[in-house]
Design an enzyme around this catalytic site. Structure first.
Site, PDB file in Angstrom:
ATOM      1  N   GLU A  39     -11.302  -6.471   3.202  1.00 37.50           N
ATOM      2  CA  GLU A  39     -10.098  -6.024   3.915  1.00 37.50           C
ATOM      3  C   GLU A  39     -10.356  -6.008   5.416  1.00 37.50           C
ATOM      4  O   GLU A  39     -11.427  -5.605   5.863  1.00 37.50           O
ATOM      5  CB  GLU A  39      -9.698  -4.616   3.459  1.00 37.50           C
ATOM      6  CG  GLU A  39      -8.501  -4.059   4.245  1.00 37.50           C
ATOM      7  CD  GLU A  39      -8.022  -2.689   3.768  1.00 37.50           C
ATOM      8  OE1 GLU A  39      -8.799  -1.945   3.155  1.00 37.50           O
ATOM      9  OE2 GLU A  39      -6.839  -2.386   4.041  1.00 37.50           O
TER      10      GLU A  39
ATOM     11  N   HIS B 136     -12.304  -0.373   0.970  1.00 38.47           N
ATOM     12  CA  HIS B 136     -11.272  -0.034   1.939  1.00 38.47           C
ATOM     13  C   HIS B 136     -11.862  -0.105   3.347  1.00 38.47           C
ATOM     14  O   HIS B 136     -12.889   0.513   3.624  1.00 38.47           O
ATOM     15  CB  HIS B 136     -10.773   1.385   1.651  1.00 38.47           C
ATOM     16  CG  HIS B 136      -9.877   1.956   2.689  1.00 38.47           C
ATOM     17  ND1 HIS B 136     -10.270   2.944   3.568  1.00 38.47           N
ATOM     18  CD2 HIS B 136      -8.590   1.662   3.014  1.00 38.47           C
ATOM     19  CE1 HIS B 136      -9.261   3.252   4.363  1.00 38.47           C
ATOM     20  NE2 HIS B 136      -8.233   2.484   4.059  1.00 38.47           N
TER      21      HIS B 136
ATOM     22  N   GLU C 158      -0.918  -0.895  -4.468  1.00 39.12           N
ATOM     23  CA  GLU C 158      -2.110  -0.103  -4.141  1.00 39.12           C
ATOM     24  C   GLU C 158      -1.796   1.379  -4.027  1.00 39.12           C
ATOM     25  O   GLU C 158      -0.818   1.767  -3.403  1.00 39.12           O
ATOM     26  CB  GLU C 158      -2.681  -0.611  -2.801  1.00 39.12           C
ATOM     27  CG  GLU C 158      -3.837   0.216  -2.262  1.00 39.12           C
ATOM     28  CD  GLU C 158      -4.552  -0.485  -1.108  1.00 39.12           C
ATOM     29  OE1 GLU C 158      -4.741  -1.725  -1.167  1.00 39.12           O
ATOM     30  OE2 GLU C 158      -4.919   0.211  -0.146  1.00 39.12           O
TER      31      GLU C 158
ATOM     32  N   ASP D  34       0.860  -1.187   0.000  1.00 36.39           N
ATOM     33  CA  ASP D  34       0.000   0.000   0.000  1.00 36.39           C
ATOM     34  C   ASP D  34       0.895   1.236   0.000  1.00 36.39           C
ATOM     35  O   ASP D  34       1.640   1.467   0.948  1.00 36.39           O
ATOM     36  CB  ASP D  34      -0.887  -0.011   1.249  1.00 36.39           C
ATOM     37  CG  ASP D  34      -1.899   1.123   1.248  1.00 36.39           C
ATOM     38  OD1 ASP D  34      -1.764   2.040   0.412  1.00 36.39           O
ATOM     39  OD2 ASP D  34      -2.811   1.091   2.082  1.00 36.39           O
TER      40      ASP D  34
ATOM     41  N   GLU E 224      -9.413   4.371  -2.605  1.00 36.25           N
ATOM     42  CA  GLU E 224      -9.905   4.682  -1.258  1.00 36.25           C
ATOM     43  C   GLU E 224     -10.102   6.182  -1.058  1.00 36.25           C
ATOM     44  O   GLU E 224     -10.904   6.577  -0.217  1.00 36.25           O
ATOM     45  CB  GLU E 224      -8.993   4.086  -0.169  1.00 36.25           C
ATOM     46  CG  GLU E 224      -7.684   4.781   0.019  1.00 36.25           C
ATOM     47  CD  GLU E 224      -6.801   4.078   1.062  1.00 36.25           C
ATOM     48  OE1 GLU E 224      -6.300   2.975   0.769  1.00 36.25           O
ATOM     49  OE2 GLU E 224      -6.609   4.635   2.149  1.00 36.25           O
TER      50      GLU E 224
ATOM     51  N   ASP F 131     -14.056   3.497  -0.105  1.00 36.45           N
ATOM     52  CA  ASP F 131     -14.347   3.430   1.329  1.00 36.45           C
ATOM     53  C   ASP F 131     -15.794   3.873   1.482  1.00 36.45           C
ATOM     54  O   ASP F 131     -16.148   5.003   1.131  1.00 36.45           O
ATOM     55  CB  ASP F 131     -13.403   4.348   2.115  1.00 36.45           C
ATOM     56  CG  ASP F 131     -13.581   4.175   3.622  1.00 36.45           C
ATOM     57  OD1 ASP F 131     -12.601   3.825   4.295  1.00 36.45           O
ATOM     58  OD2 ASP F 131     -14.712   4.395   4.125  1.00 36.45           O
TER      59      ASP F 131
HETATM   60 MG    MG Z   1      -4.805   1.756   1.176  1.00 36.94          MG
END
Ligand code: MG
Length: 395
Positions: free
Chosen positions: A339, A319, A241, A214, A269, A292
């Site tokens: 996740e 997310h 990511e 990430d 996200e 998200d």
């Molecule tokens: Mg992330």
């Protein structure tokens, strides 16, 4: 059945972890020299809190209906979010039937276009939207996932995000995603450290366990291409990511063309609304989108984003965001796994993602969560009464 109407909307702030999961104490893996777009400034390289990542704090939205039922949500947004809810958005809710979520969302979005569209405004609308779904589902005495079409599988499967994929593997997760620690400003030495860390973790977890990086918007196209290529070829990286800043759609499209076959490019996200995700999808920026639900527009907007992704043959793996994601993912064929953010400071045990703000928050067991863990009305969680709420703009 006569539907109750919305009597009152209230907005509160809370400090100390929870929905603002970056608002942690010292010695937490989530604030340990993680690469960011601010890493080019040495003074802001060691800690994300040093440049203000935790300034917002948590936003709690509470919506009370005429029959006494109360729906609520938690997301980020803090004091600014409270102002937007109480001074602007509440007027579109109070007096409305609890069923009319689509119309309320449309009014909130259109009435804020002159200062909104993304960022804190859509983050706040998301919080209101999640509280509306919680309220409607509680009035109907059903879990939110039942209102979204019901589960399409018996259980959720999780990968873990945190500093210790080796421990996540032992805990039954299907993969581990680590933060990148060194950005382009740390030059060749930093790139080598990034690859060495990945290589060390690959040696610990073996060949078959998913490992992901990430990058939290921290890289440029050239660096991201070099990192992704070496990480895939030498250490079997599964995906890279959020390598680039979220406004650089052209960079993402080129990165995706540049990386080795089999390596996935993921992002989203910090993207919002169907129109933001339309750009990511139509410009072929990524293989998985990661909205998200507490930031992208809420469940109401995520349904549209997800349908668009489905038509483009792309996966939606939201997310973080705990129960708000779980109730969605369990209902979608194009969301095959979820996740889990490891919020223990050393990422060495499973704790509820939004601890300590919620009670009854389910967690994966052996990397999985039964659909039956999500069968309580609404999102199935309660606000922890021991956590102090502050209401800055009471009406
Ligand atoms: Mg992330």
């Amino acid at each position: 059945m006569s539907m109750p109407t919305i009597r009152h909307v209230r907005a509160f702030t809370v400090r100390g972890g929870g929905a603002d999961y970056h608002d942690q104490g010292a010695d937490h893996w989530i604030d340990d020299h993680i690469a960011t777009p601010m890493s080019k400034y040495p003074a802001y390289r060691q800690s994300r809190q040093s440049f203000g990542l935790n300034v917002l704090g948590t936003l709690v939205v509470e919506i009370e209906a005429s029959d006494g039922t109360v729906g609520f949500s938690v997301t980020t947004g803090g004091d600014l979010g409270c102002w937007i809810v109480e001074k602007h958005l509440a007027r579109f809710l109070e007096g409305s039937p609890v069923t009319d979520i689509e119309r309320m969302w449309d009014q909130m979005y259109n009435a804020t276009l002159f200062y909104g569209r993304k960022g804190i405004v859509i983050n706040t609308i998301s919080g209101v939207d999640l509280a509306l779904w919680d309220l409607l589902a509680k009035v109907r005495k059903e879990p939110v996932h039942a209102l979204l079409g019901g589960p399409v599988r018996d259980e959720l499967t999780f990968y873990a995000t945190g500093a210790r994929p080796d421990l996540a593997k032992q805990m039954g997760f299907i993969g581990g995603k680590m933060p990148l620690h060194h950005g382009p400003a740390e030059r060749e030495e930093g790139l080598k450290k990034n690859l060495d860390m990945l290589g060390d973790m690959r040696a610990k977890v073996g060949d078959d366990f998913w490992l992901m990086l990430d990058c939290w918007m921290s890289l440029d196209l050239e660096y991201a291409t070099r990192l992704a290529t070496a990480a895939r070829n030498e250490h079997g990286l599964k995906w890279i990511e959020e390598a680039l800043p979220p406004d650089d759609y052209w960079g993402y499209a080129e990165l995706r063309r540049n990386v080795p076959r089999g390596l996935m490019v993921t992002t989203g996200e910090h993207e919002a609304t169907r129109w933001g995700f339309r750009l990511l999808l139509e410009m072929q920026c990524c293989d998985i989108i990661q909205p998200d639900v507490g930031w992208c527009g809420g469940i109401t907007e995520l349904l549209k984003i997800s349908s668009l992704a489905d038509a483009h043959g792309k996966l939606v793996v939201p997310h973080g965001s705990s129960v708000y994601s779980y109730h969605f993912v369990i209902t979608r064929h194009n969301s095959p796994f979820a996740e889990f953010l490891m919020m223990a400071p050393q990422a060495d045990q499973v704790v509820p993602m939004f601890h300590p703000q919620l009670l009854d928050e389910p967690v994966p067991v052996n990397g999985r969560m039964k659909a039956s863990a999500l069968d309580k009305p609404g999102f199935g969680v309660r606000l922890n009464p021991d956590v102090a709420l502050h209401r800055p703009y009471p009406r």
